[in-house]
Design a protein around this motif. Structure first.
Motif, short mmCIF file in Angstrom:
data_model
loop_
_atom_site.label_atom_id
_atom_site.label_comp_id
_atom_site.label_asym_id
_atom_site.label_seq_id
_atom_site.Cartn_x
_atom_site.Cartn_y
_atom_site.Cartn_z
N PHE A 145 -20.06 38.58 -36.09
CA PHE A 145 -20.13 37.18 -35.84
C PHE A 145 -19.49 36.40 -36.98
CE2 PHE A 145 -22.45 33.39 -37.68
CZ PHE A 145 -22.20 32.81 -36.87
N ASN A 146 -19.77 37.22 -38.41
CA ASN A 146 -19.05 36.58 -39.55
C ASN A 146 -17.51 36.99 -39.57
OD1 ASN A 146 -21.61 35.95 -40.69
ND2 ASN A 146 -21.98 37.86 -41.58
N LEU A 147 -17.11 37.93 -38.88
CA LEU A 147 -15.68 38.15 -39.11
C LEU A 147 -15.12 37.09 -38.18
CD1 LEU A 147 -15.56 42.01 -38.08
CD2 LEU A 147 -15.51 40.93 -40.66
N ILE A 148 -15.52 36.60 -37.16
CA ILE A 148 -14.99 35.63 -36.40
C ILE A 148 -15.05 34.33 -37.05
CG2 ILE A 148 -14.88 34.42 -34.38
CD1 ILE A 148 -16.01 37.00 -32.78
N SER A 149 -16.22 34.09 -37.79
CA SER A 149 -16.41 32.92 -38.57
C SER A 149 -15.39 32.74 -39.66
CB SER A 149 -17.80 32.80 -39.01
OG SER A 149 -18.66 32.71 -38.02
N GLU A 150 -15.05 33.73 -40.29
CA GLU A 150 -14.32 33.74 -41.39
C GLU A 150 -12.89 33.16 -40.91
OE1 GLU A 150 -13.94 37.46 -43.11
OE2 GLU A 150 -16.06 37.43 -44.01
N THR A 175 -3.65 30.11 -29.86
CA THR A 175 -3.10 31.66 -29.60
C THR A 175 -2.86 32.20 -30.93
OG1 THR A 175 -1.66 30.89 -27.79
CG2 THR A 175 -1.21 33.16 -28.66
N ARG A 176 -2.57 31.49 -31.95
CA ARG A 176 -2.78 31.98 -33.22
C ARG A 176 -4.02 32.52 -33.92
NH1 ARG A 176 2.33 32.30 -35.44
NH2 ARG A 176 4.14 31.07 -34.38
N TYR A 177 -5.08 31.60 -33.53
CA TYR A 177 -6.53 31.92 -33.84
C TYR A 177 -6.93 32.97 -32.93
CZ TYR A 177 -11.57 31.40 -33.10
OH TYR A 177 -12.83 31.93 -33.10
N THR A 178 -6.80 33.24 -31.70
CA THR A 178 -7.06 34.45 -31.26
C THR A 178 -6.47 35.75 -31.62
OG1 THR A 178 -5.83 34.20 -29.28
CG2 THR A 178 -7.94 33.27 -28.90
N ASN A 179 -5.06 35.49 -32.16
CA ASN A 179 -4.51 36.80 -32.34
C ASN A 179 -5.15 37.25 -33.73
OD1 ASN A 179 -1.72 38.25 -32.99
ND2 ASN A 179 -2.41 37.29 -34.88
N ASP A 180 -5.54 36.40 -34.65
CA ASP A 180 -6.09 36.62 -35.91
C ASP A 180 -7.45 37.21 -35.47
OD1 ASP A 180 -3.91 35.87 -36.89
OD2 ASP A 180 -4.77 34.05 -37.91
N VAL A 181 -8.33 36.68 -34.77
CA VAL A 181 -9.73 37.40 -34.46
C VAL A 181 -9.47 38.51 -33.93
CG1 VAL A 181 -11.58 37.11 -32.82
CG2 VAL A 181 -10.77 34.94 -34.04
N ILE A 182 -8.72 38.87 -32.89
CA ILE A 182 -8.76 40.26 -32.28
C ILE A 182 -7.94 41.17 -33.37
CG2 ILE A 182 -7.73 41.69 -30.60
CD1 ILE A 182 -9.58 39.81 -29.61
N ALA A 183 -7.05 40.88 -34.39
CA ALA A 183 -6.61 41.78 -34.97
C ALA A 183 -7.81 42.39 -36.07
CB ALA A 183 -5.60 40.95 -35.67
N SER A 184 -8.75 41.18 -36.47
CA SER A 184 -9.64 41.56 -37.39
C SER A 184 -10.63 42.26 -36.63
CB SER A 184 -10.50 40.31 -37.92
OG SER A 184 -11.28 40.35 -38.69
N VAL A 185 -11.16 41.79 -35.60
CA VAL A 185 -12.49 42.38 -34.67
C VAL A 185 -12.18 43.77 -34.14
CG1 VAL A 185 -13.75 42.26 -32.63
CG2 VAL A 185 -13.55 40.40 -34.43
N ALA A 186 -10.99 43.90 -33.51
CA ALA A 186 -10.52 45.27 -32.80
C ALA A 186 -9.53 45.99 -33.55
CB ALA A 186 -9.97 44.62 -31.63
N PHE A 187 -8.81 45.79 -34.66
CA PHE A 187 -7.91 46.57 -35.42
C PHE A 187 -8.29 46.68 -36.58
CE2 PHE A 187 -5.55 45.55 -31.54
CZ PHE A 187 -4.87 46.61 -31.56
N GLY A 188 -9.32 45.61 -37.35
CA GLY A 188 -9.70 45.80 -38.61
C GLY A 188 -8.65 45.67 -39.66
N ILE A 189 -7.81 44.66 -39.19
CA ILE A 189 -6.85 44.25 -40.05
C ILE A 189 -6.73 42.56 -39.97
CG2 ILE A 189 -4.22 44.01 -40.36
CD1 ILE A 189 -3.97 46.66 -38.86
N GLN A 190 -6.79 42.11 -41.13
CA GLN A 190 -6.75 40.39 -41.53
C GLN A 190 -5.26 40.04 -41.15
OE1 GLN A 190 -8.95 40.60 -45.22
NE2 GLN A 190 -10.44 39.24 -44.27
N CYS A 191 -5.17 38.83 -40.49
CA CYS A 191 -3.83 38.26 -40.29
C CYS A 191 -4.22 36.91 -40.73
CB CYS A 191 -3.20 38.41 -39.02
SG CYS A 191 -2.90 39.97 -38.49
#
Length: 500
Positions: A145-150, A175-191
């Motif tokens: 939850f906190n990762l998406i909130s950030e 689309t840029r928002y969902t990219n950054d969320v999935i990059a963080s949540v699924a790949f552990g990389i901050q964009c």
């Protein structure tokens, strides 16, 4: 001369074969459509005369008195089931006869595709679904939850920092928002796709999800001529993009294992699964983790984004609904002492209502499918009909969007009305006529994650800003006629004004 005779003879034989094929259902006493040669019932979308969503609605309305009928996915004879009770029987009660989805790509063509949960079949799918299910429980969603909130807060800050921005194109923004969320949540990389619009993750996802041009040609080719396209080694996805995403996962796993790094994201949850003794017994490898991350990315990049920009359009054109949602947001913030919690977010009924209604009007997929895995007998399609025996390999379609627009289940279906999903009215909805995330054991495993992304985005944005119509806002929405994804023909412009 011989070559000309050979070509003409071959074409005649192909024509005779397809003509015979396109009468498959008529011969069995089942009503069927009038497919276009080679293109079947997909002709409208391929030729650009209608969207795939409108095509499905037209098919559904062609046989209003049939529980099911015959249609053709290009050259593949397919059964479309219109009766939600029969859908329930097939997808839940008799699931062991319909375990699989249809395979669009032959094995070995795209390992990142064929090894992911969506494409896996039979016992392989069952093992993987059992392995992954604990990663999508409510408790696990709470951990990310906190990762998406950030990420969401970063997008709200964008408007605070750039006060001159009073209008946005919501398709690109979401689309840029969902990219950054999935990059963080699924790949552990901050964009940061706002600050760095051409970052590698965004470019890779855009290339993979592009359903037009060469990608569309490749997919159609694998459907019609699978052996030929496999022999020619034609890629279904951008190889550079899939290799980038795979290597990103493998490198992340390697780094975390080497340095004992723990981050509460999907990669960590999947690594835990890999290390679990049960998962090890079924061979859950780093490549399997990469394949699951790939499908999370593919599934979450455009589908969640589409719901976000379509909901944003609805809120900007329905100010009363927006004000009601903002009151719920304000009350929730007050109860949380100004800081949103996961538990408080899940209690928000009106937020859930506006999302549910948006998914009714514009589900991520127009339909879902099953493939017969054991001989099965369908009941008669109408009162005067006979049962139909089907056999392994026979595909079946459930027309999600078409049922969502059937006035029998949803009065005034063309109106966006969140009140359909109030506590009082939700009980009146046929539970198997509303299927935004599929149905049964093969429903969307990531539905909780998708809804969490959407809820956090709008909670944070509408707590501080209003969405309003502008001169660029297009009414009514028109769906793209050459896309197999949920997309509109035009951009989605909304005004953004700070709340006073």
């Amino acid at each position: 001369m011989f070559l000309i005779i050979f070509v003409i003879t071959s074409l005649i034989l192909i024509y005779i074969k397809l003509t015979n094929l396109y009468s498959t259902w008529t011969k069995k006493g089942i009503k069927q459509t009038k497919p276009l040669f080679l293109l079947g019932d997909n002709a409208g979308t391929i030729l650009g005369s209608q969207s795939v969503y409108d095509s499905m609605k037209n098919l559904y309305n062609s046989f209003p008195n049939e529980r099911y009928f015959g249609m053709y996915q290009l050259t593949l004879p397919t059964i479309q089931v219109n009766d939600p009770d029969l859908i329930k029987t097939i997808a839940i009660k008799d699931f062991d006869h319909f375990v699989n989805h249809r395979q669009f790509l032959p094995g070995g063509v795209e390992p990142m595709w064929t090894k992911n949960l969506l494409s896996m079949q039979n016992s392989d799918w069952k093992h993987m679904r059992t392995t992954l299910t604990p990663s999508f429980t409510s408790n696990k969603m709470k951990s990310i939850f906190n990762l998406i909130s950030e990420v969401s807060q970063n997008y709200v800050e964008h408007f605070k920092i750039n006060k001159h921005i009073n209008e946005i194109e919501l398709k690109n923004f979401s689309t840029r928002y969902t990219n950054d969320v999935i990059a963080s949540v699924a790949f552990g990389i901050q964009c940061d796709s706002l600050k760095y619009p051409e970052n590698d993750f965004f470019v890779a996802a855009s290339n993979i999800t592009n359903g037009k041009g060469l990608r569309l040609f490749a997919f159609l080719g694998y459907i019609i001529f699978p052996r030929l396209f496999k022999m020619l080694n034609i890629p279904a996805f951008s190889r550079s993009a899939t290799n980038f995403l795979k290597n990103a996962v493998l490198e992340t796993i390697k780094t975390r294992e080497k340095h004992n790094i723990v981050r509460p994201d999907m990669i960590h949850l999947l690594m835990e699964m890999k290390n679990d003794s049960k998962s090890t017994q079924i061979g859950f490898s780093d490549e399997d983790i990469a394949a699951q991350a790939f499908i999370f990315y593919l599934g979450g990049f455009e589908t969640v984004s589409a719901t976000i920009f379509l909901l944003g359009h609805c809120l900007s054109t329905h100010p009363n609904a927006q004000r009601k949602l903002q009151k719920e947001i304000d009350d929730t913030l007050k109860d949380c002492n100004g800081k949103l919690t996961y538990e408080a977010l899940l209690k928000m009924k009106y937020l859930d209502m506006v999302i549910s209604e948006t998914l009714r009007m514009w589900p991520s997929l127009p339909n879902t499918d099953r493939v017969c895995t054991k001989p099965y007998t369908l009941p008669p399609s109408n009162e005067k009909g006979k049962p139909l025996d089907i056999y392994p390999g026979q595909p079946i379609i459930f027309p999600i969007m078409a049922m969502h627009y059937d006035p029998k289940y949803f009065p005034n279906p063309n109106e966006w009305d969140p009140e359909r999903f109030s506590d009082e009215n939700r009980e009146k909805i046929h539970p198997y006529a509303y299927l935004p995330f599929g149905i049964g054991p093969r429903n969307c495993i990531g539905s909780r994650l998708a809804q969490l992304e959407i809820k956090i985005f709008y909670f944070n944005l509408l707590s501080q800003f209003n969405l309003v119509k502008t001169d660029k806002t297009v009414i009514p929405l028109k769906l793209h006629k050459r896309s197999f994804n949920m997309n509109t023909q035009h951009d989605i412009w909304v005004g953004v004004k700070e709340r006073i």
